[in-house]
Design an enzyme around this catalytic site. Sequence first.
Site, PDB file in Angstrom:
ATOM      1  CD  GLU A 182      -0.608  -1.336 -28.758  1.00 13.79           C
ATOM      2  OE1 GLU A 182       0.085  -0.306 -28.746  1.00 13.79           O
ATOM      3  OE2 GLU A 182      -1.145  -1.801 -27.743  1.00 13.79           O
ATOM      4  CD  GLU A 220      11.239   9.252 -29.691  1.00 11.73           C
ATOM      5  OE1 GLU A 220      11.759   8.939 -30.770  1.00 11.73           O
ATOM      6  OE2 GLU A 220      11.332  10.376 -29.180  1.00 11.73           O
ATOM      7  CB  THR A 223       2.134   2.568 -29.564  1.00 12.32           C
ATOM      8  OG1 THR A 223       1.821   2.010 -30.849  1.00 12.32           O
ATOM      9  CG2 THR A 223       1.595   3.998 -29.493  1.00 12.32           C
ATOM     10  N   GLY A 272       0.813  -1.224   0.000  1.00 11.68           N
ATOM     11  CA  GLY A 272       0.000   0.000   0.000  1.00 11.68           C
ATOM     12  C   GLY A 272       0.841   1.267   0.000  1.00 11.68           C
TER      13      GLY A 272
END
Length: 392
Positions: free
Chosen positions: A376, A372, A374, A349
């Site tokens: 994907e 620069e 992603t 926590g």
Amino acid sequence: MSSALERMSDFDLNDDQRQVRKFVKEFAEKEILPHVEEYEREEKYPLDLIQKLGPLGLMGPMIPEEYGGSFSDVVSYGIICEELARIDWVVASAVSVANSLAASSILNFGTDEQKQRWLPGIASGATLCSALLTEPGGGTDLGNMASTATKVDGGYRLTGTKVFISHAAYAGLFFCVASMDLSKKHKGVTAFLIDPHNTEGITMSDFPMRTLKRDNLAEVHMDNAFVPDEALLGKEGAGFPVLGAALDTGRFSVAARCVGQAQRCLDLAIPYAMERKAFGQPIGEFQMIQQKISDMVCRTEQARLLVYRLGRMKDAGIGRASLESSLAKLNASQAAVQNALDGMQVFGGYSCTEEYEIGRLLLEAKSLEFGEGTSELHNRLIAEFALGIRKQ
Ligand SMILES: Cc1cc2nc3c(=O)[nH]c(=O)nc-3n(C[C@H](O)[C@H](O)[C@H](O)COP(=O)(O)OP(=O)(O)OC[C@H]3O[C@@H](n4cnc5c(N)ncnc54)[C@H](O)[C@@H]3O)c2cc1C
């Protein structure tokens, strides 16, 4: 860091590169670290901290000496980005944008006049840089940008909006792309070097963020802004190769920054795991916590090796290494995010409290999974190389 971990992180660096690491690490811990949390809370841009870099040669590590820079080799540049990012995202970003995106583009595509005009100021730290790439319509599909540049007598008129622009309010140079013919998609894209202080028609507004408030990200509006012919970088309609080369180096420095952030998570989690007790023993003695520490070490080292290999390839004269850039950037940004998540779990926590830095690192690391390219996009590029769809 234990001596065994230290040995891994620099086993094949030469003496000069080791010296660079030691110097930047000590500087960042002493001069930058004590201010980062305070600046984040106050939403204060770390201009004074960035200004300390120039006199130390840390603002121009990709700029040759003849232009006032301190270039020695690309691996050393990576180490500088890594060690600065271990302590502060924004300071490291100022170096990486200025060198990978602006200075490298000027060195690769600029005229002698452009080199003389811009590089000494960047190297000294007098001229900070921004990269104006992303637009409200998207940052991944840059061939579909909506900003336009129109040829007029003596120069060009630029119109459009750029978002997420780091350092913009403090920059003396905008590296900007706009299209000279929207119908030509990426073949219309053209690169410009803009002096924001002497260009009418450029305005900025705040781009409010949930994280990195100390970066003062901006939205930049270009309303028929006039730039002279000398602002053109490369040729009309040939901005995509400029961008490609810039992002290739940019991915190297962003990946190096991610290694620094992944390392920072480890640096924070290891002592905490040995100090914090549960069930009468340090939590670091529980196997499930050890698994996290081990995973964090493995990710950091894998990412670091990919980054240093990429740096060595560039030092060996391989100008474009798109596949290796994607591998390094994808791997390192995911390592930084996952290390932040595992690090937070080690802190329990307390990772969500203001007292500990680890919680801040998560969103900062995540943002590097976007910039620069992603994840994907990099997955797609890597797959296309593997499948033979893409050759370069
Ligand atoms: C802290 C921070 C600082 C930044 N600084 C700058 C800066 O200084 N200058 C600048 O120009 N930009 C900057 N950016 C913007 C950044 O480069 C963009 O966020 C990034 O390029 C992605 O663009 P986007 O956010 O518009 O996402 P989009 O392009 O809209 O993409 C949204 C999602 O769709 C996915 N996607 C898109 N196309 C495909 C596809 N073909 N296949 C699969 N998935 C796909 C993307 O991967 C992403 O997950 C910054 C961003 C952040 C968070």
